[in-house]
Scaffold this active site. Structure first.
Site, PDB file in Angstrom:
ATOM      1  N   GLU A 153       0.846  -1.185   0.000  1.00 28.01           N
ATOM      2  CA  GLU A 153       0.000   0.000   0.000  1.00 28.01           C
ATOM      3  C   GLU A 153       0.888   1.243   0.000  1.00 28.01           C
ATOM      4  O   GLU A 153       1.799   1.341   0.828  1.00 28.01           O
ATOM      5  CB  GLU A 153      -0.921   0.028   1.230  1.00 28.01           C
ATOM      6  CG  GLU A 153      -1.886   1.211   1.190  1.00 28.01           C
ATOM      7  CD  GLU A 153      -2.872   1.250   2.345  1.00 28.01           C
ATOM      8  OE1 GLU A 153      -3.612   2.239   2.438  1.00 28.01           O
ATOM      9  OE2 GLU A 153      -2.892   0.307   3.154  1.00 28.01           O
ATOM     10  N   GLY A 191       3.087   2.002  10.459  1.00 29.60           N
ATOM     11  CA  GLY A 191       2.879   1.342  11.734  1.00 29.60           C
ATOM     12  C   GLY A 191       2.553  -0.124  11.552  1.00 29.60           C
ATOM     13  O   GLY A 191       3.075  -0.982  12.267  1.00 29.60           O
ATOM     14  N   ALA A 192       1.693  -0.413  10.581  1.00 33.85           N
ATOM     15  CA  ALA A 192       1.280  -1.792  10.316  1.00 33.85           C
ATOM     16  C   ALA A 192       0.490  -1.797   9.020  1.00 33.85           C
ATOM     17  O   ALA A 192       0.122  -0.749   8.479  1.00 33.85           O
ATOM     18  CB  ALA A 192       0.439  -2.338  11.463  1.00 33.85           C
ATOM     19  N   MET A 193       0.207  -3.005   8.515  1.00 29.20           N
ATOM     20  CA  MET A 193      -0.504  -3.140   7.249  1.00 29.20           C
ATOM     21  C   MET A 193      -1.492  -4.288   7.337  1.00 29.20           C
ATOM     22  O   MET A 193      -1.163  -5.386   7.758  1.00 29.20           O
ATOM     23  CB  MET A 193       0.499  -3.379   6.107  1.00 29.20           C
ATOM     24  CG  MET A 193      -0.151  -3.484   4.751  1.00 29.20           C
ATOM     25  SD  MET A 193      -1.043  -1.973   4.307  1.00 29.20           S
ATOM     26  CE  MET A 193      -2.371  -2.671   3.327  1.00 29.20           C
ATOM     27  N   GLU A 194      -2.734  -4.001   6.889  1.00 26.11           N
ATOM     28  CA  GLU A 194      -3.868  -4.895   7.104  1.00 26.11           C
ATOM     29  C   GLU A 194      -4.026  -5.970   6.046  1.00 26.11           C
ATOM     30  O   GLU A 194      -5.137  -6.478   5.833  1.00 26.11           O
ATOM     31  CB  GLU A 194      -5.152  -4.059   7.160  1.00 26.11           C
ATOM     32  CG  GLU A 194      -5.577  -3.402   5.838  1.00 26.11           C
ATOM     33  CD  GLU A 194      -5.086  -1.990   5.647  1.00 26.11           C
ATOM     34  OE1 GLU A 194      -5.640  -1.262   4.821  1.00 26.11           O
ATOM     35  OE2 GLU A 194      -4.115  -1.615   6.343  1.00 26.11           O
ATOM     36  N   ASN A 195      -2.956  -6.387   5.357  1.00 28.29           N
ATOM     37  CA  ASN A 195      -3.051  -7.408   4.313  1.00 28.29           C
ATOM     38  C   ASN A 195      -3.977  -8.549   4.731  1.00 28.29           C
ATOM     39  O   ASN A 195      -3.890  -9.052   5.848  1.00 28.29           O
ATOM     40  CB  ASN A 195      -1.676  -8.000   4.018  1.00 28.29           C
ATOM     41  CG  ASN A 195      -0.601  -6.937   3.934  1.00 28.29           C
ATOM     42  OD1 ASN A 195      -0.623  -6.087   3.075  1.00 28.29           O
ATOM     43  ND2 ASN A 195       0.340  -6.999   4.862  1.00 28.29           N
ATOM     44  N   GLU A 248      -5.739  -2.654  12.614  1.00 24.52           N
ATOM     45  CA  GLU A 248      -5.468  -3.495  11.439  1.00 24.52           C
ATOM     46  C   GLU A 248      -6.466  -4.643  11.340  1.00 24.52           C
ATOM     47  O   GLU A 248      -6.887  -5.005  10.237  1.00 24.52           O
ATOM     48  CB  GLU A 248      -4.033  -4.017  11.483  1.00 24.52           C
ATOM     49  CG  GLU A 248      -2.971  -2.944  11.584  1.00 24.52           C
ATOM     50  CD  GLU A 248      -3.099  -1.846  10.543  1.00 24.52           C
ATOM     51  OE1 GLU A 248      -3.527  -2.116   9.411  1.00 24.52           O
ATOM     52  OE2 GLU A 248      -2.770  -0.680  10.871  1.00 24.52           O
ATOM     53  N   HIS A 281      -9.771  -3.485   9.908  1.00 25.34           N
ATOM     54  CA  HIS A 281      -9.712  -3.263   8.465  1.00 25.34           C
ATOM     55  C   HIS A 281     -10.247  -4.462   7.672  1.00 25.34           C
ATOM     56  O   HIS A 281     -10.586  -4.301   6.493  1.00 25.34           O
ATOM     57  CB  HIS A 281      -8.270  -2.991   8.031  1.00 25.34           C
ATOM     58  CG  HIS A 281      -7.917  -1.537   7.935  1.00 25.34           C
ATOM     59  ND1 HIS A 281      -8.725  -0.601   7.332  1.00 25.34           N
ATOM     60  CD2 HIS A 281      -6.813  -0.859   8.359  1.00 25.34           C
ATOM     61  CE1 HIS A 281      -8.145   0.592   7.381  1.00 25.34           C
ATOM     62  NE2 HIS A 281      -6.997   0.466   8.016  1.00 25.34           N
ATOM     63  N   GLU A 339      -9.625   4.557   6.250  1.00 23.57           N
ATOM     64  CA  GLU A 339      -8.779   4.923   7.388  1.00 23.57           C
ATOM     65  C   GLU A 339      -9.526   5.735   8.444  1.00 23.57           C
ATOM     66  O   GLU A 339      -9.396   5.469   9.638  1.00 23.57           O
ATOM     67  CB  GLU A 339      -7.543   5.674   6.905  1.00 23.57           C
ATOM     68  CG  GLU A 339      -6.613   4.830   6.035  1.00 23.57           C
ATOM     69  CD  GLU A 339      -6.096   3.577   6.727  1.00 23.57           C
ATOM     70  OE1 GLU A 339      -6.232   3.458   7.957  1.00 23.57           O
ATOM     71  OE2 GLU A 339      -5.551   2.703   6.025  1.00 23.57           O
TER      72      GLU A 339
END
Length: 844
Positions: free
Chosen positions: A115, A255-259, A292, A295, A314
């Site tokens: 992203e 910070g983080a990624m919601e894959n 996350e 999401h 977001e």
């Protein structure tokens, strides 16, 4: 460099129905095989995004194909069939990828960040959020070096191959855009658990990390399970796969990624123990883990049509994670904390040349729009909708939204129309929150006669950055009228919709005290010259208004110091009332005793000079500490529990209040308090207390012995070393810049690790006293770092460049020096569009 405009949006001309990926990972390269099933929608050439890729082969419907055009941005194929398969083989070099976009290596771990537009660095594809496909992913790597191979969805198959290699195959049954694709390969430790959904689906939960850090994942696991339950209880949203994986890595831009099914986290938001994490770290982990996870529905199952809609996922998900944190901890204090954070970060952004709506009309680099405006202000807009609709209607509207748009890429309009479907309100007027920038101001006037109280409100809407006029807004405003004994006369939510309007309240037997914008019901600035801040600071039942009134009373006192070199006695007495109130909630008391930051003090200043503001703030601290020294010591000794490692709400509140007292006392810089801070550093068992003591010692009197001890203990732990760097970079003592420059050569520092850069360079850039030093050396240092970082990681460089956002509002001397450095950055050859967009906006 060309801007991208929302008005130019066109739907994709092709639909990639299915994608089968095979990753062959080696120490010096990765080979990516990509087989796509594609449907033509419009009779136009197929343009696939691709950057920094080596194309090895291409087949169309199984046959070698060479009728294509390739450049540094696209692979273009003309005259395609209506339905066809396209097979591509590309070679990429993750080990050389310091931008941390696409597939890269964090230490010895292969991982991805896609992203917003990282996937185009992996293979050619329609790399846009409205192209949603079904992905099957095979990961192949050396079995000894990379025993853990992960991707999205459910694990279908795994096994061994020749040459001591092995593979896993992952199937994700849900449509997703490329930005949600993820892959991880490494030699990882893990902890495991499970969660039974309402539908009795047994979900396997795993958190992966560097070996040796497994014990630091337990808080993250507890937070994950609490998030899953909360989303079921509050939003009726169940998890939809058989497995949920989280991986913590040190090198991560965000910070983080919601894959989908495979969340990749900055290790800062996963790893925690009382020996390594502060109270704010624990709360941050709980919040980000929840964000996350949430999401999965607000971002994954329903995603954005295009990146202009970023706040759709977001802003909504921040509102959800804030609500979760409020339910897990203290709702009133969570609201105060969220409001203060918004005012510190987003209001400052709104007053700068980089101000933008929560739904921008254009961008040069979308990475520059992962901002407090999109996230936190976006969350406040959702909160206002929640207030307007009410809890029950908001829930019905969310149910309608989930049911109607599941599996789709949608717009903010689709979300808003879901709200309107359930509850009728002036949507067209409310939508201005999505298209207008700047922070609205509300000018308040009042009168009282004949038992009637009149509240006159006038909206003051600032022009856009480009000078265009903006319209008055529509929002809820919670108010209360209190009598002189602080009893509630009336509490009401007004809907503000006109440029000027007056509300009358009859049968009021005495002139009331106005409590306005209760619970921070709207993200606006209140301008009320007659506000009874001292009274509200002492007595208001609304935590936000009480804390905000304490802040405003302190600001007025600081202005009095600047003007007359005198401290307001009425404020001093009110502060003492709070200090000595033994019945007050401890967390609220800690918030009320917090003095305004320099960021707060400059909110309305267009000729900023930090030194006199800093000196006035320090004078106020010393006056308060001197007057209430005995009471502050009593607070400290009562709540200083050296061996208490609990992270429940009460324990955190006790530490917070105790450390607030210590912070004030340290302004006295006498032998007793210096020894007290030193004892807290050496004797207390939590990292929270140790770091606070270390910070107070370093910024007030110096902490060379304690810093050396801290370094010796923790030099092998990168997360703890982030704290070490931050303490030194934030110090108010003379020589801070020299110490920061020297630390760049320390073995613990690595310019390629974003957390380390943010902790040293980023924290120094927020050290207003030294960054804005009159010799201009702070500006020169940060400009040097922006130029240097831009070659390594443009996204981090652009973030550091944001330190210059105050440029138009600075005093003439500082502004002139800033301009020299900004122009030097702008004239740097081959400057990234990330940095260029920020700097050219600042220079206008």
């Amino acid at each position: 460099m060309q801007n991208i405009y929302l008005k130019d949006y066109t739907p994709p001309a092709y639909d990639i129905l299915k994608c089968e990926l095979i990753f062959d990972l080696f120490e010096d390269r990765a080979i990516v095989k990509n087989k796509m099933s594609i449907k033509k929608i419009k009779n136009t050439p197929l343009e696939l995004n691709g950057e920094e890729l080596t194309l090895e082969s291409i087949k169309l419907d199984g046959t070698n194909f060479n009728n294509y055009i390739i450049d540094d941005k696209f692979l273009t194929i003309k005259n395609t069939p209506e339905l066809f398969t396209l097979e591509l083989i590309t070679t990429i070099y993750p080990q050389e990828n310091s931008s941390l976009d696409g597939l890269y290596k964090s230490g010895n771990i292969f991982c991805t960040q896609n992203e917003p537009e990282g996937f185009r660095r992996i293979t050619y594809f329609l790399d846009r959020p409205d192209c949603m496909s079904i992905f099957t992913t095979t990961v192949i790597a050396d079995k000894q070096k990379y025993p853990t191979l992960l991707s999205n969805g459910n694990l279908k198959e795994s096994g061994d191959l020749e040459a001591d290699r092995h593979y896993t195959i992952w199937e994700d049954p849900f449509l997703k855009p490329t930005y949600l694709f993820a892959l991880v390969a490494g030699d990882l430790g893990s902890i495991s658990d499970n969660f039974i959904t309402k539908s009795k689906n047994n979900v396997e939960l795993n958190i992966y990390c560097d070996r040796g850090n497994e014990s630091k994942c337990t808080h993250a696991m507890s937070s994950l399970k609490a998030s899953m339950k909360w989303d079921e209880d509050v939003y009726d949203r169940e998890y939809d796969l058989n497995i949920f994986n989280i991986v913590a890595v040190d090198s991560f831009n965000m910070g983080a990624m919601e894959n989908k099914g495979l969340n990749i986290f900055n290790s800062h938001y996963v790893l925690a123990s009382s020996d390594t994490a502060t109270d704010s770290d624990y709360l941050g982990i709980e919040s980000v883990i929840a964000h996350e996870y949430f999401h999965n529905w607000t971002g994954n199952r329903i995603t954005c049509r295009d990146w202009f809609q970023l706040t759709l996922k977001e802003g909504l998900t921040v509102f959800r994670d804030q609500s979760f944190s409020a339910d897990m901890n203290s709702a009133t204090l969570q609201r105060v904390s969220d409001a203060r954070a918004l005012k510190q970060r987003q209001f400052l952004e709104d007053s700068s040349p980089t101000s933008h709506p929560i739904k921008p009309e254009s961008y040069l680099e979308i990475n520059n729009f992962y901002t407090a405006t999109i996230y936190e202000k976006g969350a406040e807009v959702i909160r206002m909708l929640h207030t307007i609709l009410g809890k029950d209607n908001y829930k019905k509207a969310m149910d309608y939204y989930f049911k109607t748009f599941d599996g789709q890429a949608v717009r903010t309009e689709d979300f808003l129309n879901s709200m309107l479907e359930i509850y009728k309100f002036d949507l067209e007027h409310f939508k201005l929150w999505y298209s207008q920038e700047r922070t609205p101001r509300l000018i308040v006037q009042e009168s009282y006669d004949n038992s009637t109280y009149r509240l006159s409100l006038t909206q003051d809407i600032l022009d856009r950055v480009n000078g265009e006029k903006q319209k008055h807004m529509y929002y809820p405003l919670k108010i209360a009228l209190l009598d002189q004994s602080s009893n509630m006369i009336i509490e009401q939510t007004l809907l503000i919709s006109k440029e000027s309007e007056t509300f009358e309240f009859k049968n009021i037997n005495q002139k009331p005290v106005l409590s306005i914008n209760r619970e921070f019901s709207a993200p606006i600035n209140i301008v009320f010259e007659n506000s009874e801040d001292i009274f509200l600071m002492k007595y208001d039942s609304d935590a936000y208004v009480r804390c905000e009134s304490a802040t405003q009373a302190a600001i007025k006192t600081i202005k009095k110091i600047l003007k007359d070199d005198e401290v307001d006695s009425e404020y001093m007495d009110a502060y003492g009332l709070i200090v000595n109130d033994n019945e007050l909630d401890l967390a609220l008391k800690a918030q009320l005793l917090e003095l305004p930051t320099l960021t707060t003090l400059i909110q309305d200043d267009n000729n900023i000079d930090f030194e006199p503001l800093h000196n006035a703030l320090e004078k106020l601290k010393k006056e308060l500490a001197f007057k209430y020294e005995e009471s502050l010591y009593k607070i400290y000794y009562k709540y200083n529990e050296a061996s208490n490692r609990s992270i429940n709400h009460n324990a955190i509140a006790r530490r917070s209040l105790k450390n607030r007292a210590l912070c004030l006392l340290m302004s006295l810089s006498n032998f007793n308090v210096i020894n007290l801070a030193g004892a807290q550093y050496y004797d207390n068992s939590t990292m929270n207390d140790q770091v606070i003591a270390l910070d107070l010692l370093e910024t007030n009197v110096g902490a060379s012995a304690q810093l050396a001890d801290f370094y010796l203990q923790h030099k092998s732990d990168t997360l703890v070393m982030n704290k070490y760097l931050s303490v030194i970079a934030s110090s108010q003592r003379e020589g801070t810049l020299k110490r920061v420059i020297k630390l760049q050569d320390d073995p613990i520092y690595n310019i390629k690790v974003p957390n380390l850069v943010r902790s040293l360079v980023g924290v120094f850039a927020r050290n207003y006293i030294h960054f804005h030093a009159s010799d201009g050396e702070g500006y020169k240092f940060i400009a040097d770092k922006v130029i240097c970082l831009d070659v390594v990681n443009p996204q981090i460089a652009a973030g550091i460049a944001g330190a210059f956002k105050l440029y138009p509002r600075m005093n003439i001397h500082s502004k002139a020096m800033m301009k020299i450095e900004l122009e030097r950055i702008l004239n740097t050859p081959d400057l990234s569009k990330n940095v260029y967009e920020i700097v050219q906006k600042l220079l206008g």
